[in-house]
Design a protein around this motif. Structure first.
Motif, mmCIF file in Angstrom:
data_model
loop_
_atom_site.group_PDB
_atom_site.id
_atom_site.type_symbol
_atom_site.label_atom_id
_atom_site.label_comp_id
_atom_site.label_asym_id
_atom_site.label_seq_id
_atom_site.Cartn_x
_atom_site.Cartn_y
_atom_site.Cartn_z
ATOM 1 N N PHE A 85 0.828 -1.207 0.000
ATOM 2 C CA PHE A 85 0.000 0.000 0.000
ATOM 3 C C PHE A 85 0.863 1.257 0.000
ATOM 4 N N ASP A 86 1.972 1.236 0.722
ATOM 5 C CA ASP A 86 2.859 2.400 0.745
ATOM 6 C C ASP A 86 3.345 2.741 -0.665
ATOM 7 N N ILE A 87 3.659 1.699 -1.436
ATOM 8 C CA ILE A 87 4.124 1.922 -2.815
ATOM 9 C C ILE A 87 2.970 2.415 -3.684
ATOM 10 N N ALA A 88 1.840 1.715 -3.608
ATOM 11 C CA ALA A 88 0.695 2.061 -4.458
ATOM 12 C C ALA A 88 0.170 3.458 -4.157
ATOM 13 N N SER A 89 0.100 3.820 -2.897
ATOM 14 C CA SER A 89 -0.475 5.115 -2.532
ATOM 15 C C SER A 89 0.470 6.273 -2.803
ATOM 16 N N ALA A 90 1.744 5.980 -3.063
ATOM 17 C CA ALA A 90 2.697 7.043 -3.368
ATOM 18 C C ALA A 90 2.571 7.521 -4.804
ATOM 19 N N TRP A 91 1.900 6.713 -5.653
ATOM 20 C CA TRP A 91 1.777 7.075 -7.065
ATOM 21 C C TRP A 91 0.567 7.966 -7.304
ATOM 22 N N GLU A 92 0.758 8.976 -8.133
ATOM 23 C CA GLU A 92 -0.326 9.841 -8.580
ATOM 24 C C GLU A 92 -0.349 9.819 -10.104
ATOM 25 N N PRO A 93 -1.519 9.999 -10.722
ATOM 26 C CA PRO A 93 -1.578 10.003 -12.191
ATOM 27 C C PRO A 93 -0.614 10.978 -12.842
ATOM 28 N N SER A 94 -0.323 12.090 -12.167
ATOM 29 C CA SER A 94 0.624 13.059 -12.723
ATOM 30 C C SER A 94 2.031 12.477 -12.839
ATOM 31 N N ASP A 95 2.304 11.381 -12.123
ATOM 32 C CA ASP A 95 3.610 10.724 -12.219
ATOM 33 C C ASP A 95 3.779 9.983 -13.538
ATOM 34 N N GLY A 96 2.663 9.650 -14.179
ATOM 35 C CA GLY A 96 2.732 9.031 -15.487
ATOM 36 C C GLY A 96 2.770 7.519 -15.490
ATOM 37 N N LEU A 97 2.724 6.985 -16.696
ATOM 38 C CA LEU A 97 2.634 5.544 -16.927
ATOM 39 C C LEU A 97 3.870 4.787 -16.456
ATOM 40 N N GLU A 98 5.053 5.305 -16.770
ATOM 41 C CA GLU A 98 6.269 4.553 -16.438
ATOM 42 C C GLU A 98 6.477 4.446 -14.929
ATOM 43 N N ARG A 99 6.112 5.483 -14.198
ATOM 44 C CA ARG A 99 6.200 5.408 -12.731
ATOM 45 C C ARG A 99 5.201 4.395 -12.184
ATOM 46 N N LEU A 100 4.040 4.303 -12.825
ATOM 47 C CA LEU A 100 3.053 3.307 -12.424
ATOM 48 C C LEU A 100 3.611 1.905 -12.654
ATOM 49 N N ALA A 101 4.254 1.690 -13.798
ATOM 50 C CA ALA A 101 4.853 0.396 -14.098
ATOM 51 C C ALA A 101 5.945 0.052 -13.089
ATOM 52 N N ASP A 102 6.740 1.048 -12.702
ATOM 53 C CA ASP A 102 7.796 0.808 -11.720
ATOM 54 C C ASP A 102 7.205 0.442 -10.360
ATOM 55 N N GLY A 103 6.096 1.085 -10.007
ATOM 56 C CA GLY A 103 5.431 0.744 -8.751
ATOM 57 C C GLY A 103 4.928 -0.685 -8.753
ATOM 58 N N PHE A 104 4.345 -1.097 -9.875
ATOM 59 C CA PHE A 104 3.887 -2.476 -9.983
ATOM 60 C C PHE A 104 5.049 -3.460 -9.891
ATOM 61 N N ARG A 105 6.172 -3.084 -10.489
ATOM 62 C CA ARG A 105 7.340 -3.959 -10.415
ATOM 63 C C ARG A 105 7.784 -4.157 -8.965
#
Length: 212
Positions: A78-98
């Motif tokens: 949750f700490d990783i997932a909640s740190a992401w915002e849409p303004s961070d973009g797609l690649e940051r989302l992919a890195d969070g999932f990784r």
């Protein structure tokens, strides 16, 4: 003069150390193939190098122990997932999932134990569901902000989308760490991010009725 027996002051550091040893011992036993349901408190205590009574001074029972192990997985993810915002973009989302996939791999035996016990223990089942609800609630809130700002389509069903991408994502990650090679984690994480991004956050709006 009568002797005075002084009660030893609690040692938080020692208590935390013992709890860590018991948790680590349980993970070792699970990694070595133990079935959590059949795993006995005495076996866990022996592996941790503590007395059975010491186990019960730190954990109410095996369910309490499992929930403590599960909390680590839920909180770190949750700490990783909640740190992401849409303004961070797609690649940051992919890195969070990784990173989340990495946590799931690290705690794969705990996740298997949760699935095993949740099939017959309502306490564990409810705990895991409530943990996932944290992800769903935050996803819905973020999607609502995106929708209000016009960046996500107005016809997006927030609750349905939130549940699909969180619950579906969880199942996909569990399946991946079970049958997939860790060398494919980055590719898997990016595909999951693409599905989230273009399936909800940046889904094209449907044309108005009567328009192509």
């Amino acid at each position: 003069m009568p002797s005075i027996t002084r009660r030893r002051a609690p040692n938080p550091g020692r208590r935390a150390f013992v709890e860590t040893e018991i948790l680590a011992a349980t993970r070792r036993l699970l990694i070595n193939g133990a079935n959590f349901t059949e795993l006995g408190v005495q076996q866990i205590s022996t592996e941790a190098g503590v007395a059975r009574s010491t186990f019960y001074s730190h954990f109410r029972d095996k369910t309490d122990l499992l929930l403590r192990l599960a909390t680590t997985v839920v909180d770190r993810s949750f700490d990783i997932a909640s740190a992401w915002e849409p303004s961070d973009g797609l690649e940051r989302l992919a890195d969070g999932f990784r990173q989340v996939v990495g946590i799931y791999r690290e705690h794969a035996v705990v996740l298997r134990a949760i699935a095993e016990v949740a099939s017959y223990d309502a306490t564990v089942r409810d705990f895991w569901y409530e943990g996932l609800s944290r992800f769903t609630d935050r996803t819905i809130a973020v999607l609502r902000d995106e929708q209000d700002s016009g960046r996500s389509p107005a016809d997006l069903d927030l609750v349905s989308a939130g549940r699909v991408i969180v619950m579906g994502g969880k199942q996909a990650i569990l399946d991946h760490i079970t049958v997939g090679n860790s060398q494919h984690d980055a590719a898997f994480a990016r595909e999951l991010a693409l599905i989230w991004w273009y399936g909800a956050y940046r889904r094209p709006a449907e044309p108005a009725p009567g328009r192509p």
